[in-house]
Design an enzyme around this catalytic site. Structure first.
Site, PDB file in Angstrom:
ATOM      1  CD  GLU A  70      -1.731  -2.357   1.650  1.00 36.45           C
ATOM      2  OE1 GLU A  70      -0.546  -2.592   2.003  1.00 36.45           O
ATOM      3  OE2 GLU A  70      -2.638  -3.210   1.710  1.00 36.45           O
ATOM      4  CG  PHE A 132     -10.371  -9.847  11.005  1.00 36.48           C
ATOM      5  CD1 PHE A 132      -9.155 -10.220  11.562  1.00 36.48           C
ATOM      6  CD2 PHE A 132     -10.517  -9.906   9.626  1.00 36.48           C
ATOM      7  CE1 PHE A 132      -8.105 -10.629  10.752  1.00 36.48           C
ATOM      8  CE2 PHE A 132      -9.472 -10.321   8.822  1.00 36.48           C
ATOM      9  CZ  PHE A 132      -8.265 -10.687   9.387  1.00 36.48           C
ATOM     10  CD  GLN A 133      -7.705  -7.575   7.620  1.00 33.09           C
ATOM     11  OE1 GLN A 133      -8.544  -7.382   6.745  1.00 33.09           O
ATOM     12  NE2 GLN A 133      -6.505  -8.050   7.364  1.00 33.09           N
ATOM     13  CE  LYS A 182     -17.010  -7.378   2.835  1.00 35.42           C
ATOM     14  NZ  LYS A 182     -16.254  -8.566   3.241  1.00 35.42           N
ATOM     15  CG  MET A 490      21.532  13.208   5.111  1.00 38.62           C
ATOM     16  SD  MET A 490      22.692  14.457   4.516  1.00 38.62           S
ATOM     17  CE  MET A 490      21.836  15.046   3.066  1.00 38.62           C
TER      18      MET A 490
HETATM   19  C1  LIG Z   1      11.614   6.375   6.419  1.00 42.64           C
HETATM   20  C2  LIG Z   1      12.838   7.086   6.860  1.00 42.64           C
HETATM   21  N1  LIG Z   1      13.624   6.538   7.796  1.00 42.64           N
HETATM   22  C3  LIG Z   1      14.761   7.174   8.180  1.00 42.64           C
HETATM   23  C4  LIG Z   1      15.120   8.383   7.636  1.00 42.64           C
HETATM   24  C5  LIG Z   1      16.382   9.098   8.091  1.00 42.64           C
HETATM   25  N2  LIG Z   1      17.362   9.214   6.995  1.00 42.64           N
HETATM   26  C6  LIG Z   1      17.484  10.320   6.245  1.00 42.64           C
HETATM   27  S1  LIG Z   1      18.630  10.179   5.040  1.00 42.64           S
HETATM   28  C7  LIG Z   1      19.014   8.609   5.525  1.00 42.64           C
HETATM   29  C8  LIG Z   1      20.069   7.823   4.818  1.00 42.64           C
HETATM   30  C9  LIG Z   1      19.610   7.394   3.483  1.00 42.64           C
HETATM   31  O1  LIG Z   1      20.538   6.480   2.976  1.00 42.64           O
HETATM   32  P1  LIG Z   1      20.524   6.104   1.462  1.00 42.64           P
HETATM   33  O2  LIG Z   1      19.149   5.768   1.019  1.00 42.64           O
HETATM   34  O3  LIG Z   1      21.564   5.100   1.182  1.00 42.64           O
HETATM   35  O4  LIG Z   1      20.871   7.500   0.763  1.00 42.64           O
HETATM   36  P2  LIG Z   1      22.265   8.298   0.818  1.00 42.64           P
HETATM   37  O5  LIG Z   1      22.132   9.324   1.891  1.00 42.64           O
HETATM   38  O6  LIG Z   1      23.347   7.338   1.088  1.00 42.64           O
HETATM   39  O7  LIG Z   1      22.359   8.935  -0.530  1.00 42.64           O
HETATM   40  C10 LIG Z   1      18.241   8.227   6.620  1.00 42.64           C
HETATM   41  C11 LIG Z   1      18.331   6.942   7.307  1.00 42.64           C
HETATM   42  C12 LIG Z   1      14.241   8.921   6.664  1.00 42.64           C
HETATM   43  N3  LIG Z   1      14.479  10.099   6.079  1.00 42.64           N
HETATM   44  N4  LIG Z   1      13.137   8.245   6.280  1.00 42.64           N
END
Ligand SMILES: Cc1ncc(C[n+]2csc(CCOP(=O)(O)OP(=O)(O)O)c2C)c(N)n1
Ligand SMILES: [Mg+2]
Lengths: 578, 161
Positions: A70, A132-133, A182, A490
């Protein structure tokens, strides 16, 4: 509005849909969606929406795409909406189906994306019994929807759908949820459709106060160092031409926020780039030194302002926005212009005159030359910035680009140069990993004849990778780029710079082989580890008609610069070594 | 910035969930609710809420603007920015052995409050007035031993037309 379009473009279908037949709630739903001009719905079935899926089965006019999660469905609907300007639609079942949408709803809400979300719920008689659900999805999503409905009577359904589309797509846009028990989807009633809308508590301001426009023009006349900060509101209002005209007439240097990218052509000399945490040197300096800051469809997000107390210290602030609650929310605003951004600019353009900004522009142009975005390239490593630049050059800046969240997102924002509105799709406000790839699928379905490139990190790619299946099965020709730095880049950057190199849980080694993963789903996979391979693989991807995933193995320790640390003002930038 | 008490009137559609929408907005955005009352208004299908909150001018403006974003909200007025009438009702149950009753009744009467129930060991006092008056009544009854208090929250209206 859409009903009118359908009436004009497809008389036969329109007449068929408008028949006053006695039909089920499910059939009413489908007819109502078709009458709104919906041509593509993303969804996933389950117990509470079985009547709806049964009706879809029997409806040749209704186009539904089965995703594999989803979350994939709602991000796809979001990408469709952002890239087309139309309302995106998705369907999920009650309980877990509905809660799987929550991240996507919050993502759309934060970035003002018009969505209509249909969820099933348990029988009306079972609501409140922990059936349920059962999940109270209207309650759960109250803070992240523009509005929501729980349909209690099948007779209200067509009116509710019509209202939902109206609310989602007018004023400050946003997601609207319709929860259908539903039994309501099974009950029959005579189909009626009223195209008129009257919602007493909902009258978005469209036309601005003329006096404020006069004040804005006067402020421009008096300014020596004016700057425009254009945000997503410009794109969403379809005001890119009006903005260009406004800038051309007033000669004011223009900055585009992360969501405003594409709302103003990057090829224009007066464009200064992006502001904020990873903004360009010139954009940030311009804001700090300007004497008039005109925010247009931008909400002064904390990633833009950074330390608010020191933001634009010398500026008088004017703010054009459709949402009155944004005006004065973060920064003190001298000139509030509430109204539809396009209408405001149209009116302003009638009398706009050039600002006395020559010396200021000269100063900024010099700065742009002296402090461009830069990185240290080399032949031994494949640099992520190089990959983005290559993609930009080979696609001539004409692709629709979606991104995930992280370093690659910032590099894409910095190094891909856009000249068109609705071509840059990224989760700004919520920063949702897992968004980029499914959003590209939606964007591609909404723009069948355009090249869609999805730029992802190796982390985020694993958050919605299951949708590779629908690319393969439906031959959706998205070019899926993985900027594979083997790390949550990041987070690594913050841990390096702010947490003294204490690297905690950022290592992604042991990730799947993305090429094999793609191929397991039936999508072509390619890999590149140096510049030469990168060029070759990318060319091959472009020459391949269907979907392709390209795994670019890049330098792990690269950082995004400039960078402003939290707690600093935006002119306190770390520039990196290069 | 000076934080002051504000009494705001919110006219809303009488829809299921509307109280939740308003209350959750206050909670989520960190606005304080000192008291809240809801009831039918003069118009069929519409309810009126009176919320007592506090904040400076900026916060009040945000509260009003954010409330207007709710589709079910029709009108928001800062009543306390005008001359207004503000009333609250409280029921206060106080320990009252027969010997001390005359003294308590004296206090109650000077406040134009009324005694609405008497039992062997306690009496129930009803007081109507602005919040200050209710507070003062409670303070005066405390020394006798207050057993329970229930307050309606504030109903308020702008004076004149
Ligand atoms: C759903 C979610 N979980 C955690 C984060 C925190 N977060 C921001 S950037 C990042 C790293 C992303 O890593 P990657 O996809 O390898 O991208 P890169 O920064 O290496 O280009 C994280 C964990 C987020 N933005 N979204
Ligand atoms: Mg990574």
């Amino acid at each position: 509005m859409s009903t009118q379009t359908l009436k004009a473009t497809n008389k036969e279908l329109y007449a068929k849909l408008m028949q006053p037949d006695v039909i089920t709630g499910s059939e009413i739903l489908l007819r109502s969606l078709l009458l709104e001009g919906v041509d593509c719905v993303f969804g996933y079935p389950g117990g509470a929406v079985l009547y709806i899926y049964d009706a879809i089965h029997g409806n040749p006019d209704f186009n539904h795409l089965l995703t594999r999660h989803e979350q994939g469905a709602i991000h796809a609907a979001d990408g469709y909406a952002r890239s087309t300007g139309k309302v995106g639609v998705c369907i999920a079942t009650s309980g877990p189906g509905a809660t799987n949408l929550v991240t996507g709803i919050a993502t759309a809400y934060m970035d003002s994306v018009p969505l209509v979300i249909i969820t099933g719920n348990v029988m009306s008689t079972a609501i409140g019994t922990d059936a349920f659900q059962e999940a109270d999805i209207t309650g759960i999503t109250m803070p992240i929807t523009k509005h929501s409905y729980l349909v209690r009577d099948v007779k209200d359904l067509s009116k509710i759908v019509h209202e939902a589309f109206h609310i989602a797509s007018t004023g400050r846009k946003g997601p609207v949820l319709i929860d259908i028990p539903k039994d309501v989807s099974a009950l029959k009633t005579k189909f009626t459709y009223d195209s008129k809308i009257s919602i007493r508590g909902y009258n978005p301001t469209v036309l601005p106060n003329k006096l404020q426009i006069e004040r804005l023009l006067k402020a421009i006349d008096e300014a020596k160092k004016p700057v425009i900060l254009a945000g997503g509101g410009v794109v969403y209002a379809g005001a890119q031409n009006e903005l260009l005209k406004f800038v051309t007439k007033t000669n004011i240097p223009t900055i585009t926020t992360l969501l405003g990218i594409g709302g103003f052509p990057s090829s224009n000399d007066l464009w200064l780039g992006m502001p904020g945490m990873h903004g360009t040197y010139t954009a940030n300096k311009a804001i700090q030194n300007c004497d008039l800051l005109i925010g247009i469809g931008a909400r002064f997000d904390d990633r833009v302002t950074m330390k608010v107390e020191g933001f634009a210290p010398n500026a008088k602030i004017a703010h054009i926005d459709v949402d009155p609650a944004e005006v004065g929310k973060v920064v003190e605003t001298a000139i509030p212009c509430v109204g539809d951004v396009k209408k405001v600019l149209e009116l302003a353009n009638k009398k706009a005159k050039p600002a006395q900004s020559e010396a200021w522009i000269e100063e900024l142009q010099k700065m742009k030359k002296e402090f461009p975005l830069k990185y240290e390239d080399g032949d031994n490593h494949l640099k992520p910035q190089y990959v983005i630049e290559m993609i930009h050059e080979t696609t001539k800046g004409e692709a629709i680009v979606t991104t995930d969240v992280g370093q690659h997102q910032m590099w894409a924002a910095q190094y891909y140069r856009f000249n068109h509105s609705r071509s840059w799709i990224t989760s700004g406000g919520l920063g949702t990993m897992g968004f980029g790839f499914p959003a590209a699928i939606g964007a591609q379905l909404g723009n069948q004849d355009r090249l869609v490139v999805s730029i992802n990190g190796d982390g985020g790619m694993q958050m919605c990778a299951q949708e590779l299946a629908i690319c393969a099965i439906n031959n959706i020709p998205v070019k899926i780029v993985v900027i594979n730095n083997q790390v949550l880049g990041m987070v690594r950057q913050w841990q390096e710079i702010i947490y003294d190199n204490r690297y905690s849980h950022i290592d992604l080694s042991g990730s799947p082989d993305f090429v094999k993963l793609a191929e397991a789903y039936g999508v072509k996979g390619l890999r590149a580890t140096n510049k030469e391979e990168a060029q070759k693989a990318w060319q091959e991807a472009m020459d391949t008609p269907g979907p392709v995933l390209i795994d670019f193995i890049v330098e792990k320790h690269e950082n995004v610069y400039p960078m402003v640390k939290q707690g600093s003002t935006i002119d306190e930038m770390l520039m990196g070594d290069s | 910035m000076n934080t002051t008490k504000h009494t705001i009137s919110i006219l809303v559609n009488n829809q299921p969930g509307v109280l939740q929408r308003v209350a959750s907005l206050f909670g989520r955005r960190g606005y304080n609710i000192e008291s809240i009352t809801v009831g039918k208004s003069e118009e069929e299908g519409l309810s009126r809420m009176i919320i007592v909150t506090n904040g400076d001018h900026h916060k009040l403006e945000q509260i009003s603007k954010q409330l207007y974003k709710l589709i079910d909200v029709i009108k928001v007025i800062d009543i306390s920015a005008n001359p207004m009438v503000e009333r609250e009702l409280a029921l206060i149950k106080v320990n009252a052995e027969p010997s001390i009753r005359p003294e308590i009744i004296g206090v109650v009467e000077t406040f134009r409050a009324t005694i609405v129930d008497i039992s062997p060991k306690s009496i129930m006092v009803q007081v109507v007035g602005d919040s200050e008056k209710v507070k003062a009544m409670v303070e005066l009854l405390k020394p006798y031993g207050v057993i329970q208090i229930t307050r309606t929250g504030v109903a308020a209206m702008i004076r004149g037309v």
